[in-house]
Design a protein around this motif. Sequence first.
Motif, PDB file in Angstrom:
ATOM      1  N   MET B   1     -12.654   7.075  -4.425  1.00 40.66           N
ATOM      2  CA  MET B   1     -13.241   5.853  -4.993  1.00 40.66           C
ATOM      3  C   MET B   1     -13.276   4.743  -3.971  1.00 40.66           C
ATOM      4  O   MET B   1     -14.234   4.008  -3.850  1.00 40.66           O
ATOM      5  CB  MET B   1     -12.435   5.391  -6.199  1.00 40.66           C
ATOM      6  CG  MET B   1     -12.870   6.071  -7.461  1.00 40.66           C
ATOM      7  SD  MET B   1     -11.529   6.082  -8.645  1.00 40.66           S
ATOM      8  CE  MET B   1     -10.707   7.585  -8.208  1.00 40.66           C
ATOM      9  N   ARG B   3     -13.507   5.063  -0.908  1.00 40.31           N
ATOM     10  CA  ARG B   3     -14.459   5.383   0.147  1.00 40.31           C
ATOM     11  C   ARG B   3     -15.850   4.848  -0.180  1.00 40.31           C
ATOM     12  O   ARG B   3     -16.654   4.644   0.701  1.00 40.31           O
ATOM     13  CB  ARG B   3     -14.516   6.900   0.347  1.00 40.31           C
ATOM     14  CG  ARG B   3     -13.549   7.393   1.408  1.00 40.31           C
ATOM     15  CD  ARG B   3     -13.601   8.888   1.500  1.00 40.31           C
ATOM     16  NE  ARG B   3     -12.878   9.479   0.396  1.00 40.31           N
ATOM     17  CZ  ARG B   3     -13.334  10.498  -0.309  1.00 40.31           C
ATOM     18  NH1 ARG B   3     -14.495  11.021  -0.040  1.00 40.31           N
ATOM     19  NH2 ARG B   3     -12.627  11.005  -1.294  1.00 40.31           N
ATOM     20  N   LYS B   4     -16.107   4.627  -1.469  1.00 39.43           N
ATOM     21  CA  LYS B   4     -17.445   4.212  -1.857  1.00 39.43           C
ATOM     22  C   LYS B   4     -17.678   2.727  -1.654  1.00 39.43           C
ATOM     23  O   LYS B   4     -18.775   2.230  -1.852  1.00 39.43           O
ATOM     24  CB  LYS B   4     -17.685   4.577  -3.330  1.00 39.43           C
ATOM     25  CG  LYS B   4     -17.889   6.075  -3.480  1.00 39.43           C
ATOM     26  CD  LYS B   4     -18.446   6.425  -4.821  1.00 39.43           C
ATOM     27  CE  LYS B   4     -18.681   7.929  -4.902  1.00 39.43           C
ATOM     28  NZ  LYS B   4     -18.779   8.369  -6.264  1.00 39.43           N
ATOM     29  N   SER B  14      -8.915  -3.131   1.911  1.00 40.01           N
ATOM     30  CA  SER B  14      -8.197  -2.009   1.327  1.00 40.01           C
ATOM     31  C   SER B  14      -7.343  -1.323   2.382  1.00 40.01           C
ATOM     32  O   SER B  14      -6.328  -0.731   2.062  1.00 40.01           O
ATOM     33  CB  SER B  14      -9.175  -1.038   0.662  1.00 40.01           C
ATOM     34  OG  SER B  14      -9.524  -0.018   1.548  1.00 40.01           O
ATOM     35  N   ALA B  17      -4.255  -3.318   2.547  1.00 43.42           N
ATOM     36  CA  ALA B  17      -3.506  -3.027   1.334  1.00 43.42           C
ATOM     37  C   ALA B  17      -2.805  -1.674   1.468  1.00 43.42           C
ATOM     38  O   ALA B  17      -1.631  -1.543   1.118  1.00 43.42           O
ATOM     39  CB  ALA B  17      -4.438  -3.017   0.124  1.00 43.42           C
ATOM     40  N   ASN B  18      -3.536  -0.695   2.016  1.00 43.91           N
ATOM     41  CA  ASN B  18      -2.936   0.631   2.168  1.00 43.91           C
ATOM     42  C   ASN B  18      -1.746   0.623   3.111  1.00 43.91           C
ATOM     43  O   ASN B  18      -0.758   1.313   2.876  1.00 43.91           O
ATOM     44  CB  ASN B  18      -3.992   1.625   2.674  1.00 43.91           C
ATOM     45  CG  ASN B  18      -4.826   2.177   1.522  1.00 43.91           C
ATOM     46  OD1 ASN B  18      -4.587   1.829   0.365  1.00 43.91           O
ATOM     47  ND2 ASN B  18      -5.791   2.999   1.844  1.00 43.91           N
ATOM     48  N   LEU B  21       1.083  -0.912   1.225  1.00 42.84           N
ATOM     49  CA  LEU B  21       1.590   0.028   0.228  1.00 42.84           C
ATOM     50  C   LEU B  21       2.353   1.173   0.884  1.00 42.84           C
ATOM     51  O   LEU B  21       3.351   1.653   0.358  1.00 42.84           O
ATOM     52  CB  LEU B  21       0.440   0.578  -0.623  1.00 42.84           C
ATOM     53  CG  LEU B  21      -0.162  -0.431  -1.601  1.00 42.84           C
ATOM     54  CD1 LEU B  21      -1.418   0.122  -2.247  1.00 42.84           C
ATOM     55  CD2 LEU B  21       0.859  -0.806  -2.672  1.00 42.84           C
ATOM     56  N   PHE B  22       1.871   1.585   2.058  1.00 41.86           N
ATOM     57  CA  PHE B  22       2.566   2.643   2.796  1.00 41.86           C
ATOM     58  C   PHE B  22       3.999   2.217   3.108  1.00 41.86           C
ATOM     59  O   PHE B  22       4.949   2.980   2.914  1.00 41.86           O
ATOM     60  CB  PHE B  22       1.816   2.970   4.097  1.00 41.86           C
ATOM     61  CG  PHE B  22       2.504   4.006   4.936  1.00 41.86           C
ATOM     62  CD1 PHE B  22       2.281   5.363   4.706  1.00 41.86           C
ATOM     63  CD2 PHE B  22       3.391   3.636   5.942  1.00 41.86           C
ATOM     64  CE1 PHE B  22       2.922   6.324   5.466  1.00 41.86           C
ATOM     65  CE2 PHE B  22       4.038   4.599   6.703  1.00 41.86           C
ATOM     66  CZ  PHE B  22       3.800   5.946   6.473  1.00 41.86           C
ATOM     67  N   LEU B  24       5.761  -0.043   1.504  1.00 44.92           N
ATOM     68  CA  LEU B  24       6.499  -0.074   0.241  1.00 44.92           C
ATOM     69  C   LEU B  24       6.953   1.334  -0.166  1.00 44.92           C
ATOM     70  O   LEU B  24       8.095   1.544  -0.564  1.00 44.92           O
ATOM     71  CB  LEU B  24       5.616  -0.641  -0.865  1.00 44.92           C
ATOM     72  CG  LEU B  24       5.752  -2.131  -1.150  1.00 44.92           C
ATOM     73  CD1 LEU B  24       4.744  -2.549  -2.209  1.00 44.92           C
ATOM     74  CD2 LEU B  24       7.171  -2.455  -1.615  1.00 44.92           C
ATOM     75  N   LEU B  25       6.025   2.288  -0.053  1.00 44.69           N
ATOM     76  CA  LEU B  25       6.347   3.670  -0.419  1.00 44.69           C
ATOM     77  C   LEU B  25       7.441   4.233   0.475  1.00 44.69           C
ATOM     78  O   LEU B  25       8.315   4.969   0.017  1.00 44.69           O
ATOM     79  CB  LEU B  25       5.102   4.551  -0.307  1.00 44.69           C
ATOM     80  CG  LEU B  25       4.078   4.447  -1.431  1.00 44.69           C
ATOM     81  CD1 LEU B  25       2.867   5.308  -1.109  1.00 44.69           C
ATOM     82  CD2 LEU B  25       4.685   4.871  -2.754  1.00 44.69           C
ATOM     83  N   ALA B  26       7.385   3.868   1.768  1.00 45.66           N
ATOM     84  CA  ALA B  26       8.393   4.371   2.705  1.00 45.66           C
ATOM     85  C   ALA B  26       9.765   3.819   2.338  1.00 45.66           C
ATOM     86  O   ALA B  26      10.758   4.559   2.318  1.00 45.66           O
ATOM     87  CB  ALA B  26       8.004   3.989   4.127  1.00 45.66           C
TER      88      ALA B  26
END
Lengths: 326, 287
Positions: B1, B3-4, B14, B17-18, B21-22, B24-26
Motif C-alpha cells: 500500500m 508503495r502506491k 513514510s 516514519a519507517n 518505527l524500526f 521502536l521495534l528494535a
Amino acid sequence: MTRTADLAPQAEGSTSPSPTPAAAPPVWRDRRARNRLHRTEHRWAAAFIAAPVIGFVLFTVYPTVYALYASLTRWNGLTAPKFIGLENYTALFGDEYFLKAMWNTFFYMIGIPIGLTLSLLLALTLNRQIAGRTAFRTIYYVPVISSLAAIAIVWQFAYNGDFGLVNQALSWFGIQGPDWLQNTATVKPAIIIMAIWKGLGYSTLLYLAAIQSVPASLYEAAALDGAGALRKFRSITVPMVRPVTFFLVVTNIIGGSQIFIEVNIMTPNGGPEFSSASIVWYIVRKAFKYQQMGYATAMAVVLGLIVFVITLIQFRLNQRNSFSID
Amino acid sequence: MARKTTTRSATAESRTANILLFILLAVGSVIMLAPLLWMLSTSLKTKAEVFALPPVWIPEVPQWDTYTRMWSEAPILTGFRNSLIVALSVTIVGSVTSSLAAFALAKMRLPGKNAIFIGLLAGLMIPYPMIMIPQFVMFSKLHWVDTLLPLIVPLLFGNIVMIFFLRQYLESVPDSLIEAAKIDGANYLTVFRVMILPMIRPAIAAQFILWFMTVWNDYLAPTIYLNTPSKQTLQVVIANLNTEFATQRDYPLIMGASAIALLPILIVYVIFQRQIVESIALTGSKS
C-alpha cells in the motif's frame, strides 16, 4: 457385504464381484436399500464420533454435574460428601480471602485492554514495509510459545529487588525500583506486565492476519476522500478487525479469570497480605492443601458461572454489533 | 500500500516514519528478548557473579557445567521423559480420534450430529478448575494419582478445538468426491485413510504441533496429580527446583533448567514456524 447382496443377487457364482451398470440405478431408487446404506453410514459415523462424545460425558459432563452437587456438601474427598445445602455459598461471602482473591482476579484484567491496544499498534507497524519485519515477528512471538512455568521463574528472578533485571534496567534511568513481588502495591502490576509481555505476540499475530485481509480498495477510496492516517485507522481498520478484537476479549477474559501459574510460581504464598492470590490459586489451595473439597468446588462453580455469564454477554453484544453493520 | 504513494514528499515521509518505527521495534525486541537472554547468561554465571554489583552481563568464564550437573542434581531427565510420554501419547492418539470425528461431523450422515457438535463446543465454556476436583477424586479412586494416567487418558478421546478446526477445513472438500468413493463401495475407514487423511494432513500437522506445545507446557493438572519427583513432568520439576534451590541461591541451576524446558518447543517452532503461524491466524479469524 450389503453391497454385493443388494446390488448383484443374480450374480451369485459369477467371478466378477462388480455389478453391471444397468443394475445400479434401480437400487438407488429403492428406499429400503438406501435406508440400509444410510444405516451403515450412520453406524460408521457414530463409531467415529464415539470417542469425543464418550470422553466428553465421562470427563466433562459427569464432573460438572458432580461439581454442582459437591458444592452443596461438606466433603474432604476421602469420605462421602455430607449435604449441607447452600452453606458453602453463604460462607463465601463472609470469607475475606475469597473476596480478596476475586478482587485480585478482576484487577489482573486491567492488562487486557492495555495488551490489545499495544498489539494492534504493533500489528499496524509490522504490516508496513519495514526492514527485518519477519525477524521482528519471530522475536515478538517467542514468549508466546515459551512455557509459562519457566517464564514465571525467570520473571520472578527478574523482579528481585536487589539483583533482578528489572531494577537493574531502571537504575540506568536513576530509578530505584521496589522489591516488586514483596510489595502489596507492585505485585499485581508486576504480574500484569509479565502477562502482557507473554501474550503480546499472540494477539499481534491475529491482528496482523485481520489487517492483511482488509481490502486495499477501502483505504484507496478513503484516501481519495481525503482521509488522513488517523481517520483511516479509526473508520476502517478498527471496525474491520472487530471480530478479532471480540475473539481476543472473550478468550482473554476467560483465560484471565483462570490465572494460576504466574501466581503460584512467582508468589507461592499468595503474595504479601494475599495481594496476588487469584481465585483458581485459592481453589487449588483449599482443595488440595486443606482438603476442603466441597468449599473449593463451590468457589469453582462461582468461577464457572462467571465465565458463563461473561461469554453470554459478549455474544449478545457481538450479535447486536453484527446486526447494526448488516 | 505504501508503495502506491505517488508524491515524492509522501514517500520520504513514510521512509522517515519507517526508520523511526524500526528503531521502536528494535527497542521493543530488546525488551522481548532480555528476560530470555538474561536467563541464558545467568545459567552460565558463577553464584558470585549472579549477585555481583555492578551486575555482570556476560559471565567471565561460562560455567557450562551448570548444564551437566543439573541432570544429576535434579530429576530433569525423568521430567523430560515423562513430559515426552504424556505429550506424544496424547497428541498421537488424540489426533487420530479427533480427525475421525471431524470427518464424520463434516462429511457423513448421522441424525443429530450437529446437535452433538454444538454440545461438544458448548463444553469448551466449562473451565477446567470447575471439573478439576471431581476429576481428581475420580482418578484417586482408580488409584491413578501420582501416575501419568490422569494427564493422558482424558485427552486420548480427542480435542474439541482440533475437531472444530478440521471440520471447518473439511467443509471445503466437495461432497461428490466422497460420494464417488462410497459408490465404489469403499469402506468408510478406507475413505478416511486414502482420501481424507492426505487432504487434511497439513491441518492436522499444524494442530498437532499446537496441541503438543500446550500439553508440554501444561502445569496446573500435573502439579495436582504428581507428587513423587521421578514421576513429575518437566514443568513441575523446574517449578519445584525453583522453590528448592532458591534457598540455596543456586540461580544458575534454576535458570539452566528453565532454559532446557523451553528449548524443545523453541526448536519445533523454528522448524514449523510457517504452519504454526498460519494455523493460529486461521483460528482467530474464523471465530
